[in-house]
Enzyme design. Structure first.
Site, PDB file in Angstrom:
ATOM      1  CD  GLU A 294      35.530  58.576  53.643  1.00 38.67           C
ATOM      2  OE1 GLU A 294      35.148  59.684  54.031  1.00 38.67           O
ATOM      3  OE2 GLU A 294      34.959  57.516  53.929  1.00 38.67           O
TER       4      GLU A 294
ATOM      5  CE  LYS B 281      36.539  50.372  47.879  1.00 40.22           C
ATOM      6  NZ  LYS B 281      36.966  48.992  48.086  1.00 40.22           N
TER       7      LYS B 281
ATOM      8  CG  ASP C  75      41.419  45.330  50.786  1.00 37.40           C
ATOM      9  OD1 ASP C  75      40.211  45.100  50.607  1.00 37.40           O
ATOM     10  OD2 ASP C  75      42.328  44.771  50.153  1.00 37.40           O
TER      11      ASP C  75
ATOM     12  CE1 TYR D 257      31.434  52.839  54.965  1.00 41.50           C
ATOM     13  CE2 TYR D 257      33.498  51.679  55.372  1.00 41.50           C
ATOM     14  CZ  TYR D 257      32.185  51.679  54.938  1.00 41.50           C
ATOM     15  OH  TYR D 257      31.632  50.528  54.466  1.00 41.50           O
TER      16      TYR D 257
ATOM     17  CE  LYS E 168      39.468  48.110  43.818  1.00 43.69           C
ATOM     18  NZ  LYS E 168      39.285  47.131  44.687  1.00 43.69           N
TER      19      LYS E 168
ATOM     20  CB  CYS F  25      65.063  16.473  55.297  1.00 37.63           C
ATOM     21  SG  CYS F  25      65.539  18.038  56.049  1.00 37.63           S
TER      22      CYS F  25
ATOM     23  CB  CYS G 164      68.848  16.132  58.259  1.00 39.33           C
ATOM     24  SG  CYS G 164      67.164  15.513  58.236  1.00 39.33           S
TER      25      CYS G 164
ATOM     26  CB  CYS H 263      62.207  17.153  58.076  1.00 35.27           C
ATOM     27  SG  CYS H 263      63.634  16.394  58.851  1.00 35.27           S
TER      28      CYS H 263
ATOM     29  CB  CYS I 257      66.429  17.935  60.976  1.00 43.35           C
ATOM     30  SG  CYS I 257      66.604  19.011  59.546  1.00 43.35           S
TER      31      CYS I 257
HETATM   32  S1  IVH Z   1      31.488  54.121  51.640  1.00 43.86           S
HETATM   33  C1  IVH Z   1      27.451  53.960  49.993  1.00 43.86           C
HETATM   34  N1  IVH Z   1      33.915  54.525  52.558  1.00 43.86           N
HETATM   35  O1  IVH Z   1      34.401  49.480  50.220  1.00 43.86           O
HETATM   36  C2  IVH Z   1      28.909  53.750  50.061  1.00 43.86           C
HETATM   37  N2  IVH Z   1      33.330  52.338  51.841  1.00 43.86           N
HETATM   38  O2  IVH Z   1      33.509  48.724  47.482  1.00 43.86           O
HETATM   39  C3  IVH Z   1      29.270  52.798  51.083  1.00 43.86           C
HETATM   40  N3  IVH Z   1      35.106  50.696  52.138  1.00 43.86           N
HETATM   41  O3  IVH Z   1      31.438  47.843  51.045  1.00 43.86           O
HETATM   42  C4  IVH Z   1      30.686  52.631  51.259  1.00 43.86           C
HETATM   43  N4  IVH Z   1      36.594  52.041  53.019  1.00 43.86           N
HETATM   44  O4  IVH Z   1      33.240  47.935  52.820  1.00 43.86           O
HETATM   45  C5  IVH Z   1      33.054  53.636  52.043  1.00 43.86           C
HETATM   46  N5  IVH Z   1      36.008  55.019  53.443  1.00 43.86           N
HETATM   47  C6  IVH Z   1      35.143  54.126  52.924  1.00 43.86           C
HETATM   48  C7  IVH Z   1      35.479  52.778  52.736  1.00 43.86           C
HETATM   49  C8  IVH Z   1      34.547  51.907  52.186  1.00 43.86           C
HETATM   50  C9  IVH Z   1      36.332  50.798  52.651  1.00 43.86           C
HETATM   51  C10 IVH Z   1      34.520  49.430  51.603  1.00 43.86           C
HETATM   52  C11 IVH Z   1      33.141  49.140  52.122  1.00 43.86           C
HETATM   53  C12 IVH Z   1      32.288  48.935  50.909  1.00 43.86           C
HETATM   54  C13 IVH Z   1      33.292  48.704  49.840  1.00 43.86           C
HETATM   55  C14 IVH Z   1      32.739  49.170  48.518  1.00 43.86           C
END
Ligand code: IVH
Length: 665
Positions: A117, A119, A121, A226, A312, A406, A409, A424, A429
């Protein structure tokens, strides 16, 4: 002057201290009166010595009590620890992870399923239902103790208030800020002279912890859940994600279940592919063992679960040469350094410019003309320089000269005391004039379609307009004389201008472009005072008594209307028929307690319908769930329509929307 400066700094330190004590620790160390006196002294000092004003002065904040003011006394101990994830970067890492998992689990398990799934941010949140009711929401904190953010999470309006399960249920997920929202927020903060958020993650984490949950709601945060960590409904994660989705929780739809390494890698790359088209930041994929019993066998290290790993994605960056730096003048007069680069390809587009934010950033990076720089595309529209490649030495490098006048102007710039940015202050301007006109016609203000840079430049050059009030007094014949205008295009533009007259008052007020008064502030002011005459009569005290408006902004507002030139512009806009009072209130209307989702191509921008629906007290969310009441669908509706039909959500068109809305007046 030294004395003044010393007192100035002292006042700021005192007020900040009392603010912290008041907002964070709930202590009132001094009386309101004494506090107001300090504040007043600070404002007066600033008025008398505008050159000393620093951006971090408490008078310079509009609206928010900023992000450092966290409700840190409200701690929550996590019933189940919140772990973080180990990172991996290659196929080899993933193979190693899968091998380890296979070694640990009992020999009789032949094939192990994994869920892949995105991740997201953002910032992790843990929520808890008890007795079927949402009772707790917390940040991750150090994994053991987090901060209470229940009101803020509720204010997002995306979680069911109650669920059928009456036992304790803990669900976790990621709160995030959509990239478009992030960009808008930073544009607003820039205009208001506030520090910018570095990326959507910081903006989300900061916003989650704001003290005022009304303010949090206005930050447009979203949530993807999640995991179910307590009160699980199934024996595995995949089915629990489905269960969450079906129960009306927002779950990211891009999750997959596979056993074979090749399939797992394909899924990881599939998630990476969708990344570009998304309005949220996704920095990797998470690979998780599906079966809970196997997870239990694997357990945790002191920091990470052994049953999950994050993969990552490489952040998109490029190396290029800094050719020169231009200094752009914004509509508020703020001067922003922009890097002109040797064009380089970065995540599918050719980049020739990057922002340097402010003079401090130039110093921080230690960047010089001719340097080789690394640029990265974050959540912002314009990429930024993240570092200088010191391995590539350039004997001819030159210092970047920060202008004192500026660039447009030539008038002398004023600097804030920290020297972070020049301003400015010449209202004539050309850059400021043009910026103001473009701001007035922009999407969040009067939303005049087609009234972009090219046309505004041409109009200014040929003296067709001088300020925003001329927009409503254009002469069709004069425009036709200009290069590139045909009868039809002039008609379209005039029609768009005519249509903009029906924009609500808060957009007009925002469009007028009063320094420091952003979108949220204008809405608050309009809500409080109702019409322009009342606003003009309001005193600083009355304006600043609105929760969320500082005395500094109140003073700017009052002074704005004392100015003859500004008043002439307002009068002309008024006689052109623009709205200068708020729409009839919802006072006699019962708020429409319904949830809408909008999809497909409609006769106006989505934002228009969102504003309209929300003005009736109803909610608009981005994904269809069991809790959605209506899907407003235009043409070319896609997956949302499909989902609505699957879930039996009522699908309506614009006409039906109008009927529903008018039914509640
Ligand atoms: S599972 C026990 N699933 O990533 C595992 N984390 O680096 C708990 N995060 O603190 C996390 N998307 O804030 C999980 N699909 C996802 C995620 C996810 C983002 C973040 C989460 C966690 C951090 C870990």
């Amino acid at each position: 002057m030294d004395k003044i400066l010393a007192r100035y700094k002292e006042l700021i330190a005192l007020i900040e201290k009392y603010n912290q004590e008041y907002y964070v620790k709930n202590i009132s160390a001094i009386s309101d009166y004494e506090y107001d006196q300090l504040y007043k002294e600070l404002t007066q000092l600033e008025e008398a010595n505008p050159e000393i004003i620093i951006r971090t002065s408490p008078t310079q904040f509009v609206g928010d009590i900023d992000n450092n003011l966290v409700s840190s006394d409200k701690k929550i101990e996590h019933q189940i620890r919140m772990y973080s994830l180990e990172n991996s970067y290659s196929r080899e890492d993933i193979i190693e992870f899968i091998d380890k998992v296979k070694k640990v689990v009992s020999a009789n398990v032949k094939s192990i399923e994994f869920v892949i799934e995105p991740k997201i941010d953002g910032a992790a949140v843990s929520i808890k239902y008890s007795g079927g009711v949402l009772v707790e929401a917390a940040t991750r904190g150090d994994g053991v103790i987090g901060e209470d953010i229940l009101d803020n999470i509720k204010s997002l309006g995306v979680l069911p208030e109650s669920i059928e399960d009456k036992g304790d249920v803990i669900i976790r997920g990621e709160a995030y800020m959509p990239i478009s929202t992030f960009n808008k927020l930073n544009i607003e903060r820039e205009a208001e002279g506030k520090t910018l958020f570095a990326n959507p993650r910081n903006a989300a984490a900061g916003s989650l912890k704001l003290l005022d949950s009304v303010k949090v709601a206005s930050r447009g945060l979203k949530l993807f859940l999640y995991s179910v960590d307590l009160g699980r409904k199934n024996s595995n994660h995949f089915d629990d994600l489905k269960y969450l989705e079906e129960s009306g929780f927002p779950v990211n739809e891009n999750y997959f279940k596979f056993s074979e390494t090749d399939d797992i890698m394909d899924a990881i790359f599939k998630v990476e592919k969708i990344r570009d088209g998304l309005d949220y930041e996704l920095d990797g994929a998470v690979v998780k063992v599906n079966d809970y019993a196997i997870r239990d066998e694997l357990g945790h290290t002191s920091k990470y679960p052994r049953f999950a790993i994050s993969y990552k994605y490489k952040s998109e960056s490029a190396r290029t040469k800094l050719l020169s730096v231009t200094f752009q003048v914004g509509r508020t007069g703020a001067i922003t350094p922009v890097a002109e680069l040797v064009p380089v390809s970065l995540s599918g587009s050719v980049i020739a410019r990057a922002t340097l934010h402010n003079n401090d950033e130039i110093k921080r990076l230690g960047v010089r003309i001719g340097d080789t720089v690394i640029i990265e595309k974050g959540g912002e529209v314009i990429p930024k320089i993240i570092s200088v490649d010191r391995d590539i030495f350039n004997a001819d490098s030159r210092e970047i000269e920060v202008p004192t006048v500026c660039p447009v102007c030539n008038s002398t710039l004023t600097n804030d005391i920290s020297g972070v940015k020049g301003y400015c202050i010449n209202r004539e301007c050309p850059a400021i004039v043009q910026g103001n006109i473009l701001h007035f016609g922009s999407r969040d203000a009067m939303d005049i379609k087609g009234f972009g840079v090219r046309i505004v430049e041409q109009f200014l050059e040929h003296n067709i307009i001088k300020d925003i009030s001329d927009i409503y007094n254009l002469d069709r014949k004069e425009i036709l004389k200009l290069e590139g205008f045909q009868s039809q295009s002039v008609d379209n533009l005039l029609e768009a201008i005519e249509q903009s007259k029906s924009q609500p008052f808060h957009r007009v007020l925002y469009g007028i472009g009063i320094k420091n008064i952003g979108r949220t502030a204008t809405k608050l002011i309009v809500k409080q005072f109702g019409d322009i005459d009342t606003i003009m009569k309001a005193t600083e005290e009355e304006i600043s008594s609105i929760y969320g408006i500082g005395i500094g902004s109140a003073s700017i507002l009052v002074n704005f209307f004392k100015d003859d030139i500004n008043m002439k512009i307002v009068d002309r806009l008024r006689s052109s028929g623009l709205k200068f009072e708020k729409e009839p209130d919802l006072l006699n209307k019962t708020a429409l307690d319904k949830s809408f989702v909008i999809t497909g191509k409609l006769s106006h921008e989505r934002q228009y319908f969102k504003d309209l629906i929300e003005s009736y007290g109803a909610r608009v969310s981005s994904s269809v769930s069991k809790n959605t009441d209506y899907l407003l669908a235009g043409t070319d509706a896609g997956s949302k329509l499909k989902k609505a039909l699957e879930l039996g959500v009522k699908v309506i068109d614009e006409n039906e929307l109008n009927t529903i809305l008018s039914g509640c007046s």
